[in-house]
Every structure is written in C-alpha cells, then in structure tokens.
Motif scaffolding. Structure first.
Motif, PDB file in Angstrom:
ATOM      1  N   ASP A  53      10.722 -15.911  14.001  1.00 45.33           N
ATOM      2  CA  ASP A  53      10.085 -15.705  15.307  1.00 45.33           C
ATOM      3  C   ASP A  53      10.953 -16.151  16.484  1.00 45.33           C
ATOM      4  O   ASP A  53      10.450 -16.349  17.593  1.00 45.33           O
ATOM      5  N   ALA A  54      12.242 -16.280  16.266  1.00 43.42           N
ATOM      6  CA  ALA A  54      13.117 -16.767  17.341  1.00 43.42           C
ATOM      7  C   ALA A  54      13.062 -15.900  18.584  1.00 43.42           C
ATOM      8  O   ALA A  54      13.210 -16.391  19.711  1.00 43.42           O
ATOM      9  N   ASP A  55      12.846 -14.587  18.405  1.00 44.07           N
ATOM     10  CA  ASP A  55      12.794 -13.660  19.540  1.00 44.07           C
ATOM     11  C   ASP A  55      11.365 -13.251  19.894  1.00 44.07           C
ATOM     12  O   ASP A  55      11.166 -12.268  20.626  1.00 44.07           O
TER      13      ASP A  55
ATOM     14  N   LEU B 143       1.841 -28.521  23.580  1.00 46.84           N
ATOM     15  CA  LEU B 143       2.519 -27.749  22.552  1.00 46.84           C
ATOM     16  C   LEU B 143       1.524 -26.818  21.878  1.00 46.84           C
ATOM     17  O   LEU B 143       0.418 -27.239  21.532  1.00 46.84           O
ATOM     18  N   ILE B 144       1.902 -25.564  21.696  1.00 55.10           N
ATOM     19  CA  ILE B 144       1.031 -24.586  21.040  1.00 55.10           C
ATOM     20  C   ILE B 144       1.508 -24.410  19.610  1.00 55.10           C
ATOM     21  O   ILE B 144       2.602 -23.883  19.364  1.00 55.10           O
ATOM     22  N   ALA B 145       0.710 -24.867  18.666  1.00 55.56           N
ATOM     23  CA  ALA B 145       1.082 -24.834  17.253  1.00 55.56           C
ATOM     24  C   ALA B 145       0.636 -23.526  16.619  1.00 55.56           C
ATOM     25  O   ALA B 145      -0.157 -23.504  15.661  1.00 55.56           O
ATOM     26  N   ASN B 146       1.155 -22.418  17.152  1.00 61.12           N
ATOM     27  CA  ASN B 146       0.761 -21.111  16.649  1.00 61.12           C
ATOM     28  C   ASN B 146       1.787 -20.080  17.096  1.00 61.12           C
ATOM     29  O   ASN B 146       2.818 -20.426  17.692  1.00 61.12           O
ATOM     30  N   ARG B 147       1.479 -18.816  16.884  1.00 61.68           N
ATOM     31  CA  ARG B 147       2.399 -17.732  17.192  1.00 61.68           C
ATOM     32  C   ARG B 147       1.596 -16.516  17.672  1.00 61.68           C
ATOM     33  O   ARG B 147       0.369 -16.546  17.738  1.00 61.68           O
ATOM     34  N   GLY B 148       2.298 -15.446  18.010  1.00 60.72           N
ATOM     35  CA  GLY B 148       1.643 -14.181  18.315  1.00 60.72           C
ATOM     36  C   GLY B 148       0.768 -14.214  19.547  1.00 60.72           C
ATOM     37  O   GLY B 148       0.965 -15.010  20.474  1.00 60.72           O
TER      38      GLY B 148
END
Length: 448
Positions: free
Chosen positions: A36-38, A6-11
């Motif tokens: 950030d759904a899309d 699991l990647i606990a981040n975004r972008g």
C-alpha cells in the motif's frame, strides 16, 4: 483535543477518518503495508509509516507495529476504522498501557460484545429483546437436541466467536441437527480457534435491522434510527438503506429507546451498532458491533451528522454535539458496496485501474480510495468503494442511485456495478419488499 491521530486502517475508511481530522484541524498519520505504499490514504495523510510486509497479519493486524508507529510520530490517539484491530480488546489494552487513546469503546465492552453468548446475556439483562435459544454454549449433540425440541425447528447453530457467516449452520429437523452441529463446531474451531457454539430459533423471513447508537462513556446515549441491511450474500451485506422501508416511526422510537437506554446503562463510549432480526413486528437481538460500520454514511446522510467527528470528540473527553431531541430523520439514503469482483461467482478481481470517474451531483457521495493507475492489491478485502445517495424520499434516492451508477466508471477490473443496476429493475427492490434470504434466491435464479 488531540494534535495528531494515527489511522490504523487502509482504503476508503482511512480516507474517511483523514477527512474528518482535517476539518477538525488535527494532523494525521497513515500506516501502510509494502503493498500500500502508493495508496491514496498514504498520499492524503500528513505523515505515513510502513508497518510491515503485504499480509495483513504482518502489518495492519500487528498491534506492536501500530504502537511503534504512534511512538515514532508522536500520535496521541488511534482511530481503528472497521475491521483489522477495531474490535481487538487486547490491542485497546496495549494502547492504554502506552498512554495512547483508542478512539472507540473501552476494552471491557469490546470483550463483552465479542462473545455472542455473553453479549446476548448482557443485552437480555438490559431489557433488549433476544431470539429464543440456549442459555449459553451447547457442548454436545444430545444437549443440542433438547434445546431444539424446546424452542422448535428450524434452528440455527452459531459460533460464539463467530462473524461473517462462518460457524453458522441451519437444521430443519432433528435428522439434520447432528450434521449441522458438528459442522458448525468444526468451522468455528478452524476459523476462530474456538469450537463453542450456541443455538437459536431460526426465523423464516426476517429482515436484518441495525440500530445506530452513540454514547458519551458517562451514562448518556442516543440512537440514530435504523438501517436495513437485509440484502446479503453469504451473510455479507451488499446494500444498506435508512430508514428501513418496513419500520414504522413507532417501532423505530420504541426499539431505539431500548437500545440507547441499554448502552447508557453500561456507560458505553462512542459509536456502536446493535443488530437485530426483525419479523412480524418483533425485534430479536443478534449481536453488537463495537465500532463504526461500513454503512455509517447512510445514517450520516439522513441525520446530517459526522459520526467520525463525534467519535473523536468523545474520545478526547468532550461532549457529543447533540441530544436525542436534536436528532430527526430527513429523507432517505441508500449505500451500495462496490467490490472488485467478477460476476456471477463474486471472485475477487484485483488489478490495475485504467480509468476511474466518480459520480457527482446533488445527493451523491462516493467513498473510495481509487485513482487512475492505481493497482488493487490481492491481499485484502475486495471492497473498493461505497456509493451513497440521499433523496427527499426513497423513490428519489433510488432514482439518484440509478443515475449515479450510470456515471460511475471503474475500468480495468470487474466490479459489482452490474449487479446493482440489475437489482434496481426488480419490483421487490423498488418496493422495499425483501428479507435476508431474497438476494441469495435471486442470484440462484439468475445464475445462468
């Protein structure tokens, strides 16, 4: 090896980890807020879980939500990226309590390096050179005056739990010390909930040099040279390059060996960065980041290694794929941080991307989560991409950066692209002749 991470981040950093996992045959889980759904990292991952509403405090910074997502999906490990929970020792302990592997160092090392005073004391004991200053926290103005008189003005007051330039003030003389001391304590209390500060000698024209280290958690460690991160605005890095233009091979080998030896002695696991101020041939420790850095791609470019892959290998109990003698520098690399900001005030500029075109060609890498029609949310950091170039030498890297910036199209929002195109015309940048104060002064001169 893990079956699912699991990647606990975004972008862009979430995409970076997903790509490494895909090459290793590992399934990925993306977590996201409602906003950030899309997002591209959600589209690229094998699975995704919404962990909360838009504010990061209710989603990406919520340990319980991340752990719940692991349990729902069966993820065996968490990669934190950078920022958010990446240096949260309590989160690491919570994962351990739930039999989930944290892809990074142990909680104890995060705690040690998360407190500036403890980190400095630890590094000094390990033989790492440090800036002259107080032996610990400074509680009152009179004590601050005594310390400043001993080490000499100017001095800098820093929050022990600080970061990003907050809780940090310079005093040129005793007259300005009291105001600087009280202001730093007040800022530290407001930003970190901890008013404690310490004092160091303030260097006049230092460079910001950081050493990339990597340990296997069993007493073996290597260094992967340095990065020069001196081009900064308000203590935030803007451009990074490797190797540093001002560092000789002898200096690199000396400070690199000291850093690798230090992290080996504490049995550090995974990627870490030891940051220094560098002036007149001397290195002075300022902090250690116990995570992957935003600017890690320039190190990857000149050494030809995948640092995320190595993080995953070590976290799973396997060995690093290289030893110190296997690592040699090839060429030069530069990274610029593309932010959605309106110049000259650097005001965040969220909005819809009408058109996005990434540059390409030999020696060009674009790490970004943008796509045509994507709407940049206003809730998070303004970093929307990193442009990394690699050449046989610094001149070729600069030429490729100039060419790539000309190809990069981000239409719909203001960005920092014009800043970098202007900087590349400056002789000091072309010659690598700059310190941590250079960009602030340049911006002042070009304010109008």
């Amino acid at each position: 090896m893990f079956d699912k991470i699991l990647i606990a981040n975004r972008g862009e950093i979430a995409l970076r980890v997903i790509r490494a996992c895909r090459e290793m045959g590992i399934q990925t889980v993306a977590v996201h807020s409602v906003a950030d759904a899309d997002a591209m990292h959600v589209r690229m991952a094998d699975e995704s879980v919404c962990i909360g509403p838009n504010p990061s405090s209710d989603s990406y910074l919520n340990p319980a939500a991340v752990i719940a997502a692991c349990e729902i999906t069966g993820a065996q490990a968490v990669h934190p990226g950078y920022g958010f929970l990446s240096e949260n020792a309590n989160f690491v302990q919570m994962l351990e309590d739930h039999d989930i592997t944290f892809i990074g160092p142990r909680a104890e090392h995060i705690r040690i390096m998360g407190d500036k005073i403890t980190a400095k004391d630890t590094m000094k004991a390990l033989g790492v050179p440090c800036v002259p200053g107080s032996e610990g926290g400074v509680d009152d103005v009179e004590e601050a005056k005594r310390v400043a008189a001993e080490i000499g003005y100017p001095v800098i007051i820093k929050a022990t739990a600080g970061g990003g330039g907050r809780g940090m003030k310079v005093a040129q003389n005793e007259k300005g010390l009291e105001v600087a001391f009280r202001t730093a304590r007040s800022e530290a209390k407001a930003a970190f909930g901890n008013p404690d500060v310490y004092i160091e000698k303030y260097l006049q024209k230092p460079r910001h040099i950081e050493i990339q280290v990597f340990g296997d958690g069993k007493g073996r460690a290597v260094h992967l040279g340095e990065r020069d991160c001196s081009l900064q605005r308000r203590h935030q890095k803007v451009l990074e390059e490797a190797p540093g233009p001002a560092i000789s091979p002898e200096e690199r080998a000396r400070i690199g060996a000291i850093c690798a030896d230090a992290v080996a002695k504490i049995q550090y696991a995974g990627a870490g960065t030891i940051e220094f101020l560098y002036e007149d041939g001397e290195f002075y420790f300022i902090e250690m980041n116990t995570r992957l850095q935003v600017e890690h791609p320039v190190t990857e470019a000149i050494f030809g290694v995948d640092l995320v892959r190595q993080q995953i290998l070590v976290a799973s109990g396997q060995e690093m794929e290289f030893q110190q003698e296997d690592l040699s520098i090839r060429g030069h690399a530069i990274e610029v941080r593309i932010n959605a900001e309106k110049l000259p005030g650097f005001t965040p500029c969220p909005g819809r991307i009408n058109q996005y075109h990434a540059p390409g060609g030999l020696g060009v890498r674009m790490d970004s989560a943008l796509y045509d029609g994507y709407s940049i949310p206003p809730y998070y950091d303004s970093l929307i991409g990193k442009l990394i170039v690699h050449g046989r030498d610094r001149d070729e890297a600069l030429a490729r950066l100039n060419r790539a910036l000309g190809e990069l199209i981000i239409d719909g929002v203001d960005t920092t692209i014009p800043l970098f195109r202007a900087l590349l015309q400056e002789p000091d940048i072309q010659q690598g002749n700059y310190s941590i104060h250079w960009l602030e002064r340049w911006l002042e001169q070009h304010a109008n």
